[in-house]
Design an enzyme around this catalytic site. Structure first.
Site, PDB file in Angstrom:
ATOM      1  N   LEU A 213       0.854  -1.191   0.000  1.00  0.00           N
ATOM      2  CA  LEU A 213       0.000   0.000   0.000  1.00  0.00           C
ATOM      3  C   LEU A 213       0.890   1.241   0.000  1.00  0.00           C
ATOM      4  O   LEU A 213       1.757   1.364   0.865  1.00  0.00           O
ATOM      5  CB  LEU A 213      -0.872   0.051   1.257  1.00  0.00           C
ATOM      6  CG  LEU A 213      -2.120  -0.817   1.375  1.00  0.00           C
ATOM      7  CD1 LEU A 213      -2.736  -0.636   2.750  1.00  0.00           C
ATOM      8  CD2 LEU A 213      -3.115  -0.468   0.276  1.00  0.00           C
ATOM      9  N   HIS A 214       0.654   2.142  -0.947  1.00  0.00           N
ATOM     10  CA  HIS A 214       1.418   3.390  -0.906  1.00  0.00           C
ATOM     11  C   HIS A 214       0.707   4.563  -1.575  1.00  0.00           C
ATOM     12  O   HIS A 214       1.119   5.707  -1.417  1.00  0.00           O
ATOM     13  CB  HIS A 214       2.792   3.205  -1.554  1.00  0.00           C
ATOM     14  CG  HIS A 214       2.734   3.171  -3.058  1.00  0.00           C
ATOM     15  ND1 HIS A 214       2.343   2.053  -3.764  1.00  0.00           N
ATOM     16  CD2 HIS A 214       3.010   4.121  -3.986  1.00  0.00           C
ATOM     17  CE1 HIS A 214       2.387   2.319  -5.053  1.00  0.00           C
ATOM     18  NE2 HIS A 214       2.780   3.565  -5.224  1.00  0.00           N
TER      19      HIS A 214
END
Length: 377
Positions: A213-214
């Site tokens: 996740l980013h």
């Protein structure tokens, strides 16, 4: 310039997603008889020096001829600093063309400087569109393509996107995916997941999901981030999750007070991993949950089910032909896609056309002929 030295192509690399794309290009350009001579500029947009060194070493990327050392900042600050520092490099080197890859700030910044100085721009991975102009990368893609003299695409639909935006098909060449060149070149050397997870215990080595996740849309909004993490904790009770955490994501989890949400869950938090480590983790995973564009492609090439935690994708081929399912961030949709993978094995997919490990060679061949025509004109 002599014919023996070949056309001088100044290649730009800026951030982690670029590293996997530039490696096969540098290898193909610097091969004997290519008719090309490549030099490399690293903008420093990816400012983790240790991680940059690890990627360059693992992917056998030559040390940059120039490192601009730009570092972090807002989009405007970073783009402006890259432009200011890149211009003197062009003045000193006088390349025949500038090659940029992908869609990061370095891509648009260096393309813009080059075109204003009358230097041809080559864009690798052109024509990808998500339709979401709220993504900074989408703006970078659109503008870079408008500035480019030569556009290399990874999938056939990209040419249609470019034509709708008024770009002549004479400039566009379908060559395949250089990310997959790198994957195929390095797959035999991938670090086994058992090595990376050696201290995690049998629950992880018996079968796990991989999570990344980013994206700002996922991690900057505490409500969205809490919803995602809550659903992922539930999934981890059935399938433990391995989560290499981007530093920015880790900070957002802490700042939003969400450490307690994942505390005690079967989610193994790891620091950012090198390319060979991530390749091994992807290859051996039961399922991958991600908001990364590149991982959507890599999981398709590996035949591993991928659940994309975004509302759209700029890589539709991974959905149409590959193993990817785009679900957004709502819990019910994530859970439904996860159940389909666990109960039915997920989408089988197939290898898209020209994802055969030879994209960089096609680029080199086309570019050598193109540069020859430009020099003779």
């Amino acid at each position: 310039m002599s014919e023996q030295t070949g056309a001088n192509i100044l290649c730009v690399v800026g951030a982690r997603p670029n590293f996997m794309k530039i490696a096969p290009i540098m290898r193909a350009f610097n091969a004997a008889g290519s008719g090309l001579r490549a030099s490399l500029v690293h903008t420093g947009q990816h400012y983790d020096a240790a991680m940059k060194h690890a990627f360059f070493e693992q992917l056998h990327i030559p040390e940059p001829d120039v490192d601009l050392g730009v570092g972090s900042g807002t989009h405007a600050e970073q783009t402006a600093q890259i432009m200011l520092k890149f211009e003197p490099v062009l003045d000193a080197q006088q390349p025949d063309a500038v090659l940029v890859v992908g869609d990061v700030n370095s891509t648009i910044a260096c393309a813009l400087v080059a075109v204003k100085k009358g230097i041809p721009v080559i864009h690798v991975e052109a024509g990808l569109r998500s339709g979401d102009r709220g993504m900074p990368e989408e703006i970078n893609r659109i503008l870079t393509d408008q500035l480019s003299d030569l556009l290399f695409t990874t999938e056939m639909s990209a040419a249609d996107n470019l034509e709708r935006e008024g770009i002549s098909r004479d400039k566009v060449f379908f060559v395949g995916n250089v990310m997959i060149d790198t994957l195929r070149y390095n797959l035999a050397s991938a670090t086994p997941s058992a090595s990376t997870l050696a201290e995690a215990g049998p629950r992880f080595t018996e079968g796990y999901g991989l999570l990344t996740l980013h994206r700002p849309s996922n991690v900057d909004d505490p409500t969205v981030l809490r919803r995602l993490l809550t659903e992922l904790v539930d999934i981890s009770r059935e399938t433990p999750l391995v989560f290499p955490v981007h530093p920015r994501t880790r900070a957002r989890i802490r700042d939003a007070g969400l450490d307690a949400v994942i505390a005690g869950a079967d989610i193994l938090l790891l620091p950012p991993q090198g390319y060979l480590e991530m390749l091994g983790l992807m290859r051996d995973a039961r399922v991958v949950l991600t908001d990364s564009g590149g991982i959507q492609e890599e999981t398709t090439a590996l035949g591993v089910p991928c659940i994309t935690l975004r509302e759209s994708t700029e890589r539709p081929i991974t959905v149409e032909q590959g193993t990817n399912t785009v679900v957004g961030t709502e819990s019910a949709a994530i859970r439904k896609a996860y159940r389909e993978v666990i109960q039915g094995g997920g989408k089988a997919g197939r290898q898209p056309e020209y994802w055969d490990g030879q994209a960089a060679q096609r680029i080199a061949s086309i570019l050598a002929r193109w540069c020859g025509g430009v020099r003779q004109a």
